[in-house]
Design an enzyme around this catalytic site. Structure first.
Site, PDB file in Angstrom:
ATOM      1  N   ARG A  13      38.729  -8.414 -29.256  1.00  0.00           N
ATOM      2  CA  ARG A  13      39.883  -7.958 -28.384  1.00  0.00           C
ATOM      3  C   ARG A  13      39.036  -7.029 -27.008  1.00  0.00           C
ATOM      4  O   ARG A  13      39.818  -6.848 -26.051  1.00  0.00           O
ATOM      5  CB  ARG A  13      40.754  -7.012 -29.017  1.00  0.00           C
ATOM      6  CG  ARG A  13      41.661  -7.859 -30.021  1.00  0.00           C
ATOM      7  CD  ARG A  13      42.382  -6.747 -30.952  1.00  0.00           C
ATOM      8  NE  ARG A  13      43.230  -5.813 -30.007  1.00  0.00           N
ATOM      9  CZ  ARG A  13      43.759  -4.686 -30.593  1.00  0.00           C
ATOM     10  NH1 ARG A  13      43.387  -4.448 -31.950  1.00  0.00           N
ATOM     11  NH2 ARG A  13      44.495  -3.935 -30.095  1.00  0.00           N
ATOM     12  N   TYR A  98      31.456   5.030 -38.522  1.00  0.00           N
ATOM     13  CA  TYR A  98      31.706   3.720 -37.986  1.00  0.00           C
ATOM     14  C   TYR A  98      31.412   3.977 -36.149  1.00  0.00           C
ATOM     15  O   TYR A  98      31.690   4.885 -35.833  1.00  0.00           O
ATOM     16  CB  TYR A  98      33.209   3.630 -37.999  1.00  0.00           C
ATOM     17  CG  TYR A  98      33.679   3.091 -39.456  1.00  0.00           C
ATOM     18  CD1 TYR A  98      33.802   1.952 -39.835  1.00  0.00           C
ATOM     19  CD2 TYR A  98      34.033   4.284 -40.167  1.00  0.00           C
ATOM     20  CE1 TYR A  98      34.064   1.729 -41.078  1.00  0.00           C
ATOM     21  CE2 TYR A  98      34.289   4.062 -41.657  1.00  0.00           C
ATOM     22  CZ  TYR A  98      34.436   2.910 -42.016  1.00  0.00           C
ATOM     23  OH  TYR A  98      34.972   2.400 -43.333  1.00  0.00           O
ATOM     24  N   ALA A 418      14.778  16.011  23.067  1.00  0.00           N
ATOM     25  CA  ALA A 418      15.674  14.666  22.604  1.00  0.00           C
ATOM     26  C   ALA A 418      15.358  13.384  23.047  1.00  0.00           C
ATOM     27  O   ALA A 418      14.584  13.082  24.109  1.00  0.00           O
ATOM     28  CB  ALA A 418      17.294  14.793  23.215  1.00  0.00           C
TER      29      ALA A 418
END
Length: 452
Positions: A13, A98, A418
């Site tokens: 499933r 389990y 810059a």
């Protein structure tokens, strides 16, 4: 104590080629949750029964304290435990778990072990409002005498609300004897572990029980729907623990912890945050909405603003990160460092009070204190074959839209104008500029679109 974990099922499933027990819950396989819980009980033998998916289960789970036994074909739970018998110590009890029941707590299992002692068969049972589909626990004078499956139960037995979870403890020598007498003369052609209850009663072995604190401890995964349900239960349990520790959660239903999360005092976490691996949040840390944080240590007072991704990083006290920042592995930020929006830092150390507030990439760099890294700055650390390091010393100012072509050093107190492309070291305390001279073209006209 022996522990046997049944993990051979196909899980049809789940609609997946991946063995059911390897599907993740909270970031790790279902089977890993069960193994970790079992380890907390300090077993002398820990045996995992695998089957579906071939060797992928032992390959993923391999560890020095685990032994694996293959069940092929899969002929029921009793047949599965039979495969473990050569690995078990007969002098101590055997606990059967389990691999698709991930949330059972060690406290509940310890209660079961205490009930069993060394000579009783003990079954973990639970009371359900709707026991449909479960094996009913049948008692006489308070003692368990049998487990009756739904299809075989009378109307009176179907009214019983106490059901079998499958988890049990048995004296190992007797367990071996009982398993040898099991029959597969049933509709499924399987050997059922629950049939040992009748064998125990016949041998005058007391059959006792213990119950967990919550039903969710016994819930298994057989579909993606059930997996998602257990994920939310587990995450809500984690959230409740954090709340009890004093952590402020904007919404306890919207947090995912896929590993370990430790928090100091006055920590706040906004919605939709994911924590993976090992994450430490010290006192006063705030985490904004929609952050993903993996294997990180965040020091006191740091503020992580929304939509940040942080992995394998260390963040100093009172730092400010984001929004929309990415800190990649190897990042180490000192106190009061600011990393702003759309800034990426990788394998770099940034010292106290330095800032990269927007639109920058800092990779393979060592950055000193009080450095300002302007918008659009890039450390060009990769030449297509090798990585190189950039050094930026204390009090340097890096102008916007600067490219630092590593290996290169920016000296103490230096300023880069810059637009600079730096290919050689910039000296201490001086302005370095590398850009084309600005030119204005007289008489130039902008092109216009030609009409057809």
């Amino acid at each position: 104590m022996n522990v046997v974990i049944l993990a051979a099922g196909m899980g049809k499933r789940m609609q997946s080629a991946l063995p059911k027990v390897l599907h993740p819950l909270a970031g790790k396989p279902l089977l890993s949750h069960v193994i970790d819980t079992a380890r907390g009980l300090s077993p002398s033998r820990l045996c995992v029964i695998y089957g579906h998916g071939g060797e992928i289960v032992p390959e993923r789970m391999q560890a020095s304290d685990l032994v694996f036994a293959k069940q092929e074909p899969q002929l029921g739970t009793g047949h599965a435990v039979m495969q473990a018998l050569p690995h078990l110590d007969e002098e101590v009890p055997t606990l059967v778990l389990y691999g698709d029941v991930p949330l059972t707590t060690s406290n509940s299992l310890q209660q079961l072990l205490d009930s069993a002692g060394k000579d009783k068969l003990a079954i973990l049972t639970v009371d359900l409002d709707d026991p449909t589909g479960y094996g009913r626990i049948v008692r006489q004078d308070g003692r368990i005498v049998s487990i009756v499956e739904q299809k075989d139960a009378s109307a009176e037995q179907r009214a019983i609300r106490e059901v079998n979870t499958g988890i049990l403890v048995a004296p190992t020598a007797k367990l071996k004897k009982w398993l040898a007498t099991l029959s597969n003369d049933n509709a499924q052609g399987e050997y059922y572990l629950t049939d040992i209850v009748a064998r125990a009663v016949a041998d005058d072995v007391p059959v006792v029980s213990a119950q967990p604190k919550a039903v969710w401890e016994t819930l298994g995964v057989n579909s993606k729907v059930q997996l998602a349900q257990l994920e939310r239960i587990h995450q809500r349990n984690i959230a409740d623990t954090l709340l009890e520790q004093g952590v402020t959660l904007a919404d306890p239903e919207r947090i995912d912890v896929r590993g370990s999360l430790s928090c100091g005092r006055d920590v706040s976490i906004d919605v939709n945050c994911v924590f993976e691996g090992r994450v430490e949040l010290e006192d006063g840390v705030s985490i904004g909405a929609n952050c993903v944080i993996k294997n990180a240590r965040i020091a006191r007072g740091a503020s992580i603003k929304p939509f940040c991704h942080i992995e394998d990083a260390v963040i100093g006290a009172d730092a400010e990160i984001g929004p929309y920042a990415r800190l990649r592995p190897g990042t180490e930020l000192a106190e009061e460092v600011h990393i702003g929006n759309f800034v990426e830092v990788k394998n770099s150390k940034i010292a106290a009070k330095s800032k990269a507030n927007h639109l920058a990439y800092v990779g393979d760099a060592t950055v000193g204190s009080r450095v300002n890294i302007g918008a659009g700055t890039i450390t060009c650390n990769y030449d297509g074959a090798n990585k190189f390091r950039t050094i930026i010393e204390d009090d340097a100012f890096i102008g916007s839209d600067t490219q630092l072509v590593a290996p290169v050093r920016v000296g103490k107190g230096a300023t880069l104008g810059a637009g600079t492309t730096l290919t050689k070291d910039a000296p201490d305390g001086k302005l370095t500029v590398s850009r084309a001279r600005q030119v204005t073209i007289e008489g130039w006209q902008r092109p216009v679109k030609i009409k057809k």
